[in-house]
Design a protein around this motif. Structure first.
Motif, PDB file in Angstrom:
ATOM      1  N   PRO A  51      -3.460  -3.785  -3.581  1.00  0.00           N
ATOM      2  CA  PRO A  51      -3.761  -2.651  -4.461  1.00  0.00           C
ATOM      3  C   PRO A  51      -3.406  -2.919  -5.915  1.00  0.00           C
ATOM      4  O   PRO A  51      -3.976  -2.326  -6.817  1.00  0.00           O
ATOM      5  N   CYS A  56      -6.889   0.515  -7.474  1.00  0.00           N
ATOM      6  CA  CYS A  56      -7.468   1.114  -6.272  1.00  0.00           C
ATOM      7  C   CYS A  56      -7.505   2.641  -6.447  1.00  0.00           C
ATOM      8  O   CYS A  56      -6.475   3.249  -6.721  1.00  0.00           O
ATOM      9  N   PHE A  58      -7.787   4.909  -4.300  1.00  0.00           N
ATOM     10  CA  PHE A  58      -7.348   5.700  -3.145  1.00  0.00           C
ATOM     11  C   PHE A  58      -5.831   5.690  -2.929  1.00  0.00           C
ATOM     12  O   PHE A  58      -5.346   5.970  -1.838  1.00  0.00           O
ATOM     13  N   GLU A  59      -5.077   5.346  -3.994  1.00  0.00           N
ATOM     14  CA  GLU A  59      -3.620   5.292  -3.845  1.00  0.00           C
ATOM     15  C   GLU A  59      -2.967   6.661  -4.015  1.00  0.00           C
ATOM     16  O   GLU A  59      -1.783   6.819  -3.768  1.00  0.00           O
ATOM     17  N   HIS A 123      -2.690   0.992   1.794  1.00  0.00           N
ATOM     18  CA  HIS A 123      -3.788   0.104   1.398  1.00  0.00           C
ATOM     19  C   HIS A 123      -3.889  -1.133   2.294  1.00  0.00           C
ATOM     20  O   HIS A 123      -4.986  -1.586   2.633  1.00  0.00           O
ATOM     21  N   HIS A 174      -9.546  -0.295   0.314  1.00  0.00           N
ATOM     22  CA  HIS A 174      -8.566   0.621   0.910  1.00  0.00           C
ATOM     23  C   HIS A 174      -9.161   1.272   2.170  1.00  0.00           C
ATOM     24  O   HIS A 174     -10.279   1.780   2.133  1.00  0.00           O
TER      25      HIS A 174
HETATM   26 ZN   LIG Z   1      -5.569   1.304  -2.096  1.00  0.00          ZN
END
Ligand SMILES: [Zn+2]
Ligand SMILES: [Zn+2]
Length: 345
Positions: A51, A56, A58-59, A123, A174
């Motif tokens: 990540p 990323c 989607f963290e 992730h 992810h």
């Molecule tokens: Zn991620």
């Protein structure tokens, strides 16, 4: 070898066997004359990004998440494990029920629907290495969205799928699944429903998937894994090498109606399957998707039997596949099952 297994034995003189799926009616070619060993299907080692290597998206926990599932079983945001969010670049959006129009010889309708993303927190931990408790939360998130989307009377099918790796179409590494609801029944689903309906009509209302399950559990040669609630099979007419199907043992057409025990059993079977594919075949890219009864106007699909299909990216569609819809698999499902059954995870 018992009689059931005997009947599906490969004739020795032909380099391949054409097999028909009893539900979809689709034909496949099992071309073991061009045989490879199971190990020969292994992917080259994958370079998965971390990540920190790129930003990323989607963290974080999204403020507009439809639902959040936390470690403690509640919705404590700091402890989130699974979240469902609207897709930032949706293929379908909500709106008034679309109307089918005819334009010359063509039929057109607006892309009204739902497009959502189901994100798991870590992730670096794809579903195959998650615990079955975590995977069960993912199935629960799918089910909750199913029930919510089903309330929209325009929708006819809710598709749930998961792309792992770039060859499987994942643009964000992810781990995440997607939910797309459409106002039409997709063709593959239509074929499966028609096949399952036709079987029920000619077999006193019986379910073709239950018949397949009974046959496969007796024959044994294509069973990869089983627990109290679910069975994993390498399908007789596998479309691709190492294709797997996770079947709940209990007959039920509607995924959203599956209870806690089924969810746990299927989650366990799914994570074991993905883990064995990853370990045995060098972490190949894969897709998995849910097949379940359509939604919408009251119409009985009680003959259907929901399940999950896993398709590892072990081959590329070439001219024959694209031109005919017949896929060629160069390992038999029996050999694939024997191999995956013995992968220790
Ligand atoms: Zn991620
Ligand atoms: Zn059934």
């Amino acid at each position: 070898m018992n009689e059931d297994a005997e009947q599906t034995k490969h004739p020795s003189h032909a380099p391949s066997e054409l097999r028909q799926d009893p539900v979809s009616g689709e034909w496949v070619v099992i071309a073991t004359g061009r045989a490879k060993r199971p190990q020969d299907f292994a992917s080259a080692p994958q370079k998965r990004a971390t990540p920190s290597a790129y930003p990323c998206p989607f963290e974080v926990l999204f403020p507009n998440a439809h639902s959040v599932y936390a470690r403690d079983g509640g919705t404590n945001a700091d402890e989130w494990l699974v979240q469902v969010v609207p897709n930032k670049y949706p293929a379908f959006v909500g709106g008034a029920c679309p109307v089918l129009r005819e334009v010359g010889p063509y039929r057109v309708t607006d892309g009204i629907g739902f497009h959502e993303v189901v994100i798991t927190r870590d992730h670096a931990r794809p579903l195959g290495v998650q615990t079955s408790t975590e995977a069960e939360l993912v199935l629960r998130a799918y089910q909750d969205r199913f029930r919510a989307i089903k309330a929209d009377s325009c929708m006819r099918y809710i598709s749930v799928f998961h792309n792992h790796g770039p060859l499987a179409g994942a643009t964000i590494e992810h781990p995440h699944s997607q939910i797309i609801a459409t106002p039409v029944i997709p063709p593959d689903i239509g074929r499966s429903i028609a096949g399952s309906h036709a079987y029920a009509q000619t077999h006193g209302g019986a379910c073709v998937h239950c018949a397949v399950l009974r046959h496969e559990l007796r024959a044994g040669e294509r069973v990869v894994y089983e627990n109290n609630d679910a069975v994993v099979l390498a399908p007789f007419a596998s479309k691709t090498a190492f294709e797997l199907r996770v079947m709940p043992r209990t007959h039920c057409a509607y995924f959203e109606e599956a209870g806690a025990s089924e969810r746990r059993g299927v989650a366990e079977a799914l994570t074991v399957s993905l883990a064995r594919i990853a370990k045995g075949l060098g972490d190949p890219d894969y897709n998995f998707f849910l097949h379940t009864a359509p939604v919408g106007p009251p119409e009985s699909f009680s003959h259907y039997h929901w399940h999950i299909e896993i398709i590892p990216k072990t081959a590329v569609w070439a001219g024959f596949e694209i031109g005919t819809g017949i896929e060629i698999s160069t390992i038999s499902p029996e050999e694939a099952a024997a191999f995956l059954k013995n992968v220790i995870v």
